[in-house]
Design an enzyme around this catalytic site. Structure first.
Site, short mmCIF file in Angstrom:
data_model
loop_
_atom_site.label_atom_id
_atom_site.label_comp_id
_atom_site.label_asym_id
_atom_site.label_seq_id
_atom_site.Cartn_x
_atom_site.Cartn_y
_atom_site.Cartn_z
N HIS A 100 0.83 -1.20 0.00
CA HIS A 100 0.00 0.00 0.00
C HIS A 100 0.87 1.26 0.00
O HIS A 100 0.89 1.99 -0.98
CB HIS A 100 -1.01 0.03 1.14
N ASP A 158 -5.20 -8.08 -3.52
CA ASP A 158 -5.54 -7.82 -2.12
C ASP A 158 -6.87 -8.44 -1.71
O ASP A 158 -6.97 -9.64 -1.52
CB ASP A 158 -5.50 -6.31 -1.87
#
Length: 466
Positions: free
Chosen positions: A286, A337
């Site tokens: 991220h 993800d």
């Protein structure tokens, strides 16, 4: 002529050869490319300018332009069972943290058998999305009550079995998860299935690698600085030593995490990690909320970033500083993800479109005079970062890399009629639906649809949610 030439082009008696009318080499489409793999399914020769007549007689002619696949550098397979079930709001606020609490409803009930079924369906979808290796950030370890299975790695091996059944490469990343927050000494009860420490994680990594499973390897991960405190980070680093394995961590995903980290340590998360021995093995997942100073520090230590635009958009996390990361030369990959998106084309599209919306500009990732194609720059950056993220020695159309590739369907929606030079741009910014004629892993074609597997998945979903 471009590419690298090794050995003879007279034949491939101990391997497999392919001939592509076009292939993506050195940042552009090149004509008449010979790709030759050894018997173990790794490239030994990549050579442009070899006509079909000059190619080895046993070379298989590919029916379309060929490009490398990508590594899905961040996946939570079990969350595939939660996709589409968190898109309603019944209170004033809804963000990552409220989504997480609902997601635990899946985490607390999935069995190893169900996990294998869910993962097999997901991995088939990832192949269809152009990924041929997936990095599984795996923290769902124990029984529903938090006690260990008879084999503590039952859930990990369920994922490995699913990957082998589907034929996708897998990098398993057992996760260190020891705390509920920066000021919390232990986990919440809803996190009981995740509980590990540094010795547990290191032992899991060693066991998985020692098993010698084809297409499966292991690294390690720390869930986050919330869940792995400084002493946990140091303990795992001490056990790993100089081992050449990938090390992944969620970091700076939400502003609350950034603020909590500052309150607990006096530093922002990326800055804190840069003080604690980062090196090129580290993958920062991220890295959404960064400063230019932090980006410079990460670039100096050689760590990579894994951006997950589809999930970050779904959760309302924010926009990464794409221009900053690319400009600093930090290795970059993308990941599925939470599985709300399961193909790299959409991830790259979201990555660029988020920047355009935030900055009110077009072609943010393009590099005029060097790489003016936005799609090409994002794709090439992701190819370049894939090997390190997955713990592989090489990736793409280079000798030593696994013989993985995608054959593009030039008649697909958004691609039909485009000039060859614009196919990458069309793929990322105009294509819809299926775009591959073939997906190949280690020289072998893989199925991207399996009706029986889908039926098993639907039955599992009914058992979980019916």
């Amino acid at each position: 002529m471009s590419g690298v030439t090794i050995g003879s082009t007279s034949g491939s008696p101990s391997g497999t050869a392919f001939h592509a009318p076009l292939a993506w080499l050195d940042g552009r489409w090149q004509a008449d490319v010979l790709l030759r793999a050894d018997a173990d399914g790794h490239w030994v020769e990549v050579k442009a300018g070899v006509s079909a007549a000059e190619a080895p007689a046993d070379a298989r002619r590919l029916d379309g332009p060929v490009l490398p696949s990508l590594v899905d550098a961040h996946s939570h397979a079990f969350q595939r069972a939660f996709v589409g079930l968190a898109e309603q709001r019944d209170s004033e606020a809804d963000d990552f943290w409220s989504w997480r609490d609902r997601m635990y409803g899946v985490a607390l009930r999935v069995t190893p058998r169900q996990l294998k079924t869910i993962a097999a369906q997901l991995y088939t979808e990832l192949l269809a999305g152009g990924y041929t290796q997936v990095c599984e950030f795996h923290y769902l370890h124990h029984r529903e009550d938090g006690s260990p299975y008879e084999d503590e790695l039952a859930m990990a091996f369920a994922l490995a079995e699913a990957a082998q059944e589907v034929g996708i490469g897998l990098t398993l990343l057992p996760v260190l998860y020891a705390h509920a927050g920066f000021a919390q000494p232990a986990l919440r009860d809803t996190q009981r299935r995740f509980r590990t420490d540094a010795p547990w994680v290191w032992n899991a990594c060693q066991r998985i690698n020692a098993a010698g499973l084809p297409l499966v390897r292991a690294g390690v991960a720390l869930h986050s600085l919330r869940a792995a405190h400084p002493e946990d980070v140091r303990a795992l680093q001490s056990l790993i030593g100089d081992a050449d394995i990938p090390i992944h961590i969620h970091v700076a995903e939400q502003m609350q995490e950034v603020n909590d980290c500052v309150a607990a340590t006096g530093k922002r998360p990326l800055d804190f990690l840069a003080d604690h021995g980062l090196d090129p093995r580290w993958q920062l997942v991220h890295a959404t909320h960064s400063t230019r100073e932090e980006i410079a520090r990460i670039a100096a230590c050689g760590a990579g970033v894994v951006i997950c635009p589809g999930t970050e958009a779904n959760l309302g996390d924010g926009l990464a500083d794409l221009h900053g990361w690319l400009g600093a030369g930090v290795p970059m990959t993308v990941g599925s993800d939470s599985q709300v998106t399961r193909g790299w084309v959409e991830e790259l599209r979201w990555l660029e479109y988020g920047q355009r919306l935030g900055l009110q500009r077009r072609n943010v990732a393009a590099r005029p005079g060097v790489q003016p194609s936005t799609a090409a720059r994002l794709f090439d950056a992701s190819v370049a970062g894939s090997a390190r993220a997955a713990g592989l020695p090489a990736w793409g159309f280079v000798p030593g890399a696994r013989a993985d590739f995608l054959v593009l369907d030039v008649e697909a929606d958004g691609l039909a009629g485009l000039p060859a030079a614009s196919l990458m741009d069309g793929l990322v910014f105009a294509s819809q639906g299926a775009t591959w004629r073939e997906v190949v892993v280690a020289g072998q074609r893989r199925a991207t649809v399996d009706a029986d597997r889908r039926r098993q998945y639907v039955a599992t979903m009914s058992a979980l949610w019916g």
